[in-house]
Design a protein around this motif. Structure first.
Motif, mmCIF file in Angstrom:
data_model
loop_
_atom_site.group_PDB
_atom_site.id
_atom_site.type_symbol
_atom_site.label_atom_id
_atom_site.label_comp_id
_atom_site.label_asym_id
_atom_site.label_seq_id
_atom_site.Cartn_x
_atom_site.Cartn_y
_atom_site.Cartn_z
ATOM 1 N N GLU A 88 3.424 20.471 -0.261
ATOM 2 C CA GLU A 88 4.488 21.230 0.397
ATOM 3 C C GLU A 88 5.326 20.286 1.255
ATOM 4 O O GLU A 88 6.545 20.418 1.327
ATOM 5 N N LYS A 89 4.663 19.348 1.904
ATOM 6 C CA LYS A 89 5.362 18.273 2.610
ATOM 7 C C LYS A 89 4.405 17.108 2.751
ATOM 8 O O LYS A 89 3.257 17.283 3.174
ATOM 9 N N VAL A 90 4.862 15.926 2.394
ATOM 10 C CA VAL A 90 4.050 14.723 2.569
ATOM 11 C C VAL A 90 4.970 13.587 2.990
ATOM 12 O O VAL A 90 6.069 13.429 2.454
ATOM 13 N N GLY A 91 4.522 12.827 3.961
ATOM 14 C CA GLY A 91 5.261 11.659 4.409
ATOM 15 C C GLY A 91 4.398 10.419 4.304
ATOM 16 O O GLY A 91 3.205 10.451 4.628
ATOM 17 N N VAL A 92 4.993 9.332 3.814
ATOM 18 C CA VAL A 92 4.321 8.041 3.730
ATOM 19 C C VAL A 92 5.276 7.020 4.326
ATOM 20 O O VAL A 92 6.249 6.615 3.675
ATOM 21 N N ASN A 93 5.029 6.635 5.551
ATOM 22 C CA ASN A 93 5.949 5.766 6.270
ATOM 23 C C ASN A 93 5.391 4.353 6.409
ATOM 24 O O ASN A 93 4.187 4.169 6.633
ATOM 25 N N SER A 148 9.432 7.902 3.907
ATOM 26 C CA SER A 148 9.384 8.493 2.566
ATOM 27 C C SER A 148 8.775 9.881 2.687
ATOM 28 O O SER A 148 7.601 10.016 3.034
ATOM 29 N N VAL A 149 9.571 10.905 2.400
ATOM 30 C CA VAL A 149 9.123 12.282 2.568
ATOM 31 C C VAL A 149 9.399 13.068 1.288
ATOM 32 O O VAL A 149 10.487 12.983 0.713
ATOM 33 N N MET A 150 8.411 13.835 0.861
ATOM 34 C CA MET A 150 8.545 14.751 -0.274
ATOM 35 C C MET A 150 8.345 16.169 0.238
ATOM 36 O O MET A 150 7.380 16.435 0.963
ATOM 37 N N ARG A 151 9.242 17.058 -0.151
ATOM 38 C CA ARG A 151 9.148 18.456 0.275
ATOM 39 C C ARG A 151 9.209 19.374 -0.945
ATOM 40 O O ARG A 151 9.992 19.138 -1.863
ATOM 41 N N GLY A 152 8.400 20.423 -0.903
ATOM 42 C CA GLY A 152 8.502 21.467 -1.902
ATOM 43 C C GLY A 152 8.129 21.057 -3.309
ATOM 44 O O GLY A 152 8.760 21.510 -4.273
ATOM 45 N N GLY A 153 7.116 20.228 -3.462
ATOM 46 C CA GLY A 153 6.682 19.833 -4.792
ATOM 47 C C GLY A 153 5.703 20.830 -5.393
ATOM 48 O O GLY A 153 5.430 21.901 -4.834
ATOM 49 N N ARG A 154 5.165 20.472 -6.542
ATOM 50 C CA ARG A 154 4.158 21.309 -7.191
ATOM 51 C C ARG A 154 2.840 21.284 -6.429
ATOM 52 O O ARG A 154 2.128 22.283 -6.361
ATOM 53 N N VAL A 155 2.506 20.132 -5.875
ATOM 54 C CA VAL A 155 1.218 19.917 -5.220
ATOM 55 C C VAL A 155 1.382 19.814 -3.706
ATOM 56 O O VAL A 155 0.609 20.391 -2.944
ATOM 57 N N ALA A 206 12.912 9.116 15.569
ATOM 58 C CA ALA A 206 12.118 10.295 15.929
ATOM 59 C C ALA A 206 11.693 11.091 14.701
ATOM 60 O O ALA A 206 10.590 11.649 14.664
ATOM 61 N N ASP A 207 12.552 11.162 13.691
ATOM 62 C CA ASP A 207 12.177 11.889 12.484
ATOM 63 C C ASP A 207 10.991 11.228 11.792
ATOM 64 O O ASP A 207 10.102 11.907 11.263
ATOM 65 N N ALA A 208 10.973 9.899 11.792
ATOM 66 C CA ALA A 208 9.846 9.188 11.179
ATOM 67 C C ALA A 208 8.575 9.392 11.987
ATOM 68 O O ALA A 208 7.489 9.603 11.423
ATOM 69 N N VAL A 209 8.683 9.344 13.311
ATOM 70 C CA VAL A 209 7.508 9.521 14.164
ATOM 71 C C VAL A 209 6.924 10.922 13.994
ATOM 72 O O VAL A 209 5.695 11.107 13.964
ATOM 73 N N LEU A 210 7.796 11.925 13.850
ATOM 74 C CA LEU A 210 7.356 13.316 13.801
ATOM 75 C C LEU A 210 7.214 13.858 12.383
ATOM 76 O O LEU A 210 7.048 15.066 12.197
ATOM 77 N N MET A 211 7.242 12.971 11.384
ATOM 78 C CA MET A 211 7.114 13.438 10.004
ATOM 79 C C MET A 211 5.746 14.069 9.756
ATOM 80 O O MET A 211 5.551 14.789 8.772
ATOM 81 N N LEU A 252 0.840 -1.198 0.000
ATOM 82 C CA LEU A 252 0.000 0.000 0.000
ATOM 83 C C LEU A 252 0.868 1.239 0.000
ATOM 84 O O LEU A 252 0.590 2.205 -0.741
ATOM 85 N N ARG A 253 1.904 1.236 0.786
ATOM 86 C CA ARG A 253 2.852 2.349 0.797
ATOM 87 C C ARG A 253 3.410 2.593 -0.605
ATOM 88 O O ARG A 253 3.459 3.728 -1.081
#
Length: 284
Positions: A65-70, A56-63, A270-275, A15-16
């Motif tokens: 601004e920040k999205v995480g899928v862990n 998995s983190v995306m920053r600063g895209g077209r759509v 911690a970075d994953a938990v706080l994404m 699913l991820r």
């Protein structure tokens, strides 16, 4: 239960993978001439015991601004505080044997365009020597609400629930309304969705099938909303409203969210938990 755990972890991972691909496809169709965003993928490990996952983190895209899928699959021994919390919830045998295993997917998306709603989704399985259960849900968090978007999101989740039990949607919607309420602000953090935990009817296959249905409903519930709103015009006042709403979201996740507390208490990255925290927020 070893085979069931392996099956669940593999499905959460699949699913991820599909959500990451769908979000990158949305970036390709997004407005503007900037390069389409792509996920940065980082393996994660627990500080103690075993297991890990993918952040998995995306920053600063077209759509986005920040999205995480862990995705994660972790195991080990619960710390005393987490063990006590589980015992207080009535988990059989956890007071005598603190071993655990857990796997799941967790997603939070913060959008570039204030007209497009932020969103959260997660599904998971938890096992201890005396019990197993599923949990998860999805909720929509617009800073500017469109009633048609809210209706579409809820209708899609209702259909997923009704295919398994006609009582699930009403029960789990009410649970989400209660769970995602922010007491110190006297309001909900968004327009709701569904939330469930401790799901064990005694039929692992049926409960796993329902959990899969919730996960599969996410993209049909959310993608049409993001696609419809991603190129819509907005004002500086709209952006200000978005940043203030993100402050509300951050308050909830840091003060009340059960998953945040569990992840930090069990030593996960911690970075994953706080994404889930937004890239920018504002308080007034």
């Amino acid at each position: 239960m070893e085979q069931e755990r392996s099956t669940a972890a593999a499905w959460f991972r699949s699913l991820r993978d599909r959500i990451v691909a769908a979000f990158e496809g949305l970036e390709d169709r997004g407005p503007g001439a900037a390069p389409a965003g792509r996920f940065d993928v980082t393996p994660t490990t627990r500080a103690e015991d075993g297991g890990g996952g993918l952040m998995s983190v995306m920053r600063g895209g077209r759509v986005f601004e920040k999205v995480g899928v862990n995705w994660s699959e972790v195991h080990g021994t619960l710390a005393p505080r987490a063990q006590a919390a589980m015992a207080s919830r009535g988990v059989p045998g956890i007071d005598r044997d603190p071993r655990f295993w857990a796997s799941g997917i967790s997603l939070v998306a913060h959008m570039q365009n204030p007209q497009a709603p932020a969103v959260h989704m997660n599904t998971r399985m938890f096992w201890t020597p005396g019990a197993w259960w599923f949990g998860g849900g999805a909720d929509l968090n617009p800073c500017i609400e469109y009633p048609a978007d809210t209706a579409h999101f809820h209708a899609t989740l209702r259909a997923a629930c009704d295919a398994h039990d006609s009582g699930y949607y009403g029960r789990f919607k009410a649970w989400a309304d209660d769970y995602f309420f922010i007491p110190h602000r006297g309001r909900a953090r968004g327009v709701g969705g569904i939330f469930f935990d401790d799901l064990n009817t005694g039929d692992w296959q049926a409960d796993f099938a329902f959990t899969r249905a919730v996960g599969e409903a996410f993209l049909p519930a959310f993608l049409p909303l993001a696609e419809a709103r991603m190129a819509q015009s907005f004002t500086d006042a709209d952006r200000d409203t978005q940043l203030i709403h993100r402050g509300l979201y951050a308050e909830y996740n840091l003060v009340y969210d059960r998953g945040t507390k569990f992840g930090l208490e069990t030593g996960h990255n911690a970075d994953a938990v706080l994404m889930s925290l937004p890239p920018l927020a504002k308080w007034v």
